[in-house]
Write an enzyme that holds these catalytic residues in place. Structure first.
Site, PDB file in Angstrom:
ATOM      1  N   LYS B  75     -21.243  -7.876  25.074  1.00 50.16           N
ATOM      2  CA  LYS B  75     -22.487  -7.347  24.491  1.00 50.16           C
ATOM      3  C   LYS B  75     -22.195  -6.929  23.053  1.00 50.16           C
ATOM      4  O   LYS B  75     -21.119  -6.341  22.790  1.00 50.16           O
ATOM      5  CB  LYS B  75     -22.910  -6.154  25.348  1.00 50.16           C
ATOM      6  CG  LYS B  75     -24.250  -5.541  25.039  1.00 50.16           C
ATOM      7  CD  LYS B  75     -24.539  -4.422  26.054  1.00 50.16           C
ATOM      8  CE  LYS B  75     -25.907  -3.819  25.893  1.00 50.16           C
ATOM      9  NZ  LYS B  75     -26.222  -2.829  26.956  1.00 50.16           N
ATOM     10  N   SER B 151     -30.449  -3.665  29.241  1.00 50.01           N
ATOM     11  CA  SER B 151     -30.310  -4.143  27.877  1.00 50.01           C
ATOM     12  C   SER B 151     -29.183  -5.166  27.703  1.00 50.01           C
ATOM     13  O   SER B 151     -29.126  -5.831  26.671  1.00 50.01           O
ATOM     14  CB  SER B 151     -30.055  -2.970  26.930  1.00 50.01           C
ATOM     15  OG  SER B 151     -28.856  -2.314  27.273  1.00 50.01           O
ATOM     16  N   SER B 175     -28.613  -0.779  32.568  1.00 49.17           N
ATOM     17  CA  SER B 175     -28.517  -1.926  31.664  1.00 49.17           C
ATOM     18  C   SER B 175     -27.492  -2.978  32.049  1.00 49.17           C
ATOM     19  O   SER B 175     -27.468  -4.058  31.450  1.00 49.17           O
ATOM     20  CB  SER B 175     -28.235  -1.455  30.231  1.00 49.17           C
ATOM     21  OG  SER B 175     -29.407  -0.935  29.651  1.00 49.17           O
TER      22      SER B 175
END
Lengths: 62, 457
Positions: B75, B151, B175
């Site tokens: 990420k 996310s 997330s």
């Protein structure tokens, strides 16, 4: 003392001034709507009675 | 695609080279990521150099580690030396490049894994859909019209699409677990503080965790073992010694007490999400329910703390350049900055009260089952949905069942449930703090039984 109605728009505008946040017209209403949502959600927590001895602890140890 | 451990085994045995594996991953990314939009950076040059180095080590008779030659990506809130850490924002794109890798990236590389890039996310991790106005939406590989979840959406979709077998993400309110469920892969968020967050951009530090996405339980356990350990660079990283899970993975589970989360965790969901939990419960012969008290209030308190901490973290940018925030996060961050301190502190004190109750719950049960999301992946851009005859906002609702758990840092694995002619769903396996081993042992059994499996599409 008279209890006055809370005006979320006034609160948002005044707090934004205090924190030096410039709320442009294009998102001022969105911020107010979001603060309304936070207020309703926070009420769930604030209305829950907690004993005085409950102190915050950052990590949950088993 | 093979899982990470199988790839590493093949590389160590010389059946394939790390360079070949890396080139295949880079070719996959080049061919498919235009559609999926998982990657915000592809580190071709360093990936090829790292892979060649792994191959040289093997040629010299050395063991490059348990993840030898496994391509992975992170990420884009993990620091990667030489790249600017975006954290999904346009503002951070102006920052200088990171001078060193995040601790988790260092550890994976030390185990022989090969970093191939950085992955898309909601701005500053404040979202459940990975619909980013600066870097575009990440698409769900099962249906390109649908969200990947967020996310850590890029991290989940990259594994589900077979671009890489292994990714890292972060989980503050769900997330990792939400996108893992919506993309049909394993997503693991260990106990709060178990893994170092050093070199990871924070969002709401009271709840910020890192974790992994993978195609098998074996991979999740292997990566967890690689990532464990103390780290002075993260003030909340545990001082407990590492507890290796992989050697325990196939231990008998008959003594583990398992129950289904009742009440709150059975409401506000589509029947299919509850059916997924039932499928897991049936496979394990579980009929008992357990009540997690005040879960709705836990979610509310998590919401208040997240809004407040997130806004505080970014206050200078909210003051100086609010117009540069993603429209999807800006109004929420600004509103969060206005929260009275008493509300924040009450939510933190409630967290202590709630931990004490959950500690009691875990005296009678070891692992709890709950849905990961109340629905399968919604359409990109979908604002509202009808549930039980009521119109509700889709995006916040995706965290309904994840938020009350990360709120107190419980370890949770979202296991993927594949369904014929339907989108995948996830089931959360939840344990008391530091009991990751119990979760992964149960997941291993479910995987052998064929109840849970990651699908590459």
């Amino acid at each position: 003392m008279r209890r006055e109605e809370f005006d979320v728009g006034v609160y948002v505008d005044q707090m934004a001034l205090l924190l030096d946040l410039q709320l442009r017209d294009e998102y001022r209403d969105g911020v107010v709507a979001n603060f309304e949502r936070i207020k309703a959600i926070a009420q769930l927590v604030n209305s829950f009675p907690l004993p005085e001895e409950v102190e915050a602890a950052p990590v949950f140890e088993p | 695609m093979n899982d990470a451990v199988s790839i590493a085994t093949a590389v160590r045995e010389g059946k394939v080279t790390a360079l070949e594996v890396t080139k295949t991953a880079l070719a996959q990314i080049a061919a498919r990521d235009r559609q999926l939009n998982c990657f915000t950076d592809v580190t071709i040059e360093t990936a090829l150099l790292d892979a060649a180095r792994i191959d040289r080590e093997i040629a010299q008779g050395n063991n490059p580690g348990s993840l030898a030659g496994v391509p992975f990506a992170v990420k884009n809130l993990f620091d990667i030396a030489g790249l600017t850490t975006l954290a999904g924002s346009k503002i951070n794109a102006e920052n200088p490049a990171a001078s060193q890798d995040a601790t988790a990236v260092v550890k994976l590389k030390q185990a022989g894994a090969v970093l191939v890039g950085a992955l898309n996310m909601d701005e500053y991790a404040y979202g459940f859909v990975t619909k980013n106005s600066h870097y575009g939406a990440t698409h769900n590989p099962h249906d390109l019209q649908r969200v990947a979840g967020g996310s850590s959406g890029g991290s989940a979709a990259a594994v589900a699409a077979g671009l890489v077998p292994l990714t890292l993400g972060s989980d503050t309110n769900g997330s990792i677990r939400v996108p893992a469920a919506l993309c049909g892969v394993f997503g693991f968020k260990p106990t709060y503080g178990r893994l170092s967050r050093a070199g990871v951009a924070l969002f709401s530090s009271s709840f910020d965790h890192i974790g992994s996405f993978a195609l098998s339980v074996q991979d999740i356990a292997t990566v967890f073992d690689v990532l464990q350990g103390e780290d002075d660079r993260d003030p909340i990283c545990t001082k407990r010694p590492a507890e290796l899970i992989l050697p325990q993975l196939n231990q008998d589970i008959s003594a583990i007490r398992i129950a289904i989360a009742g009440d709150y965790f059975t409401k506000g969901a589509e029947p299919e999400a509850l059916a997924a939990v039932q499928k897991v419960a049936d496979a394990l012969d579980i009929i008992e329910y357990v009540i997690i008290p005040e879960a709705h209030r836990a979610r509310a308190a998590a919401f208040v703390i997240t809004a407040s901490e997130g806004a505080n973290l970014h206050l200078d940018k909210l003051q100086s350049r609010p117009q540069d925030f993603d429209i999807a996060t800006r109004d929420r961050f600004l509103a969060g900055a206005l929260i009275p301190s008493s509300w924040y502190l009450q939510a933190q004190r409630f967290r202590r009260w709630y931990s004490d109750r959950i500690r009691e719950v875990f005296q009678n049960v070891d692992v709890i089952l709950a849905p990961t999301t109340p629905i399968s992946a919604p359409l990109i851009g979908q604002q509202t949905m009808i549930l039980d005859g009521e119109e509700i906002l889709v995006r916040p609702h995706l965290g309904l069942f994840t938020q009350p758990l990360s709120f107190i840092g419980l370890p949770v694995l979202s296991v993927p449930i594949q369904r014929q002619n339907a989108l995948p769903l996830g089931v959360q396996l939840i344990a008391a703090p530091y009991n990751e081993a119990l979760i992964l042992r149960i997941a291993a059994v479910l995987e052998v039984k064929g109840i849970v499996s990651a699908a590459v599409v």
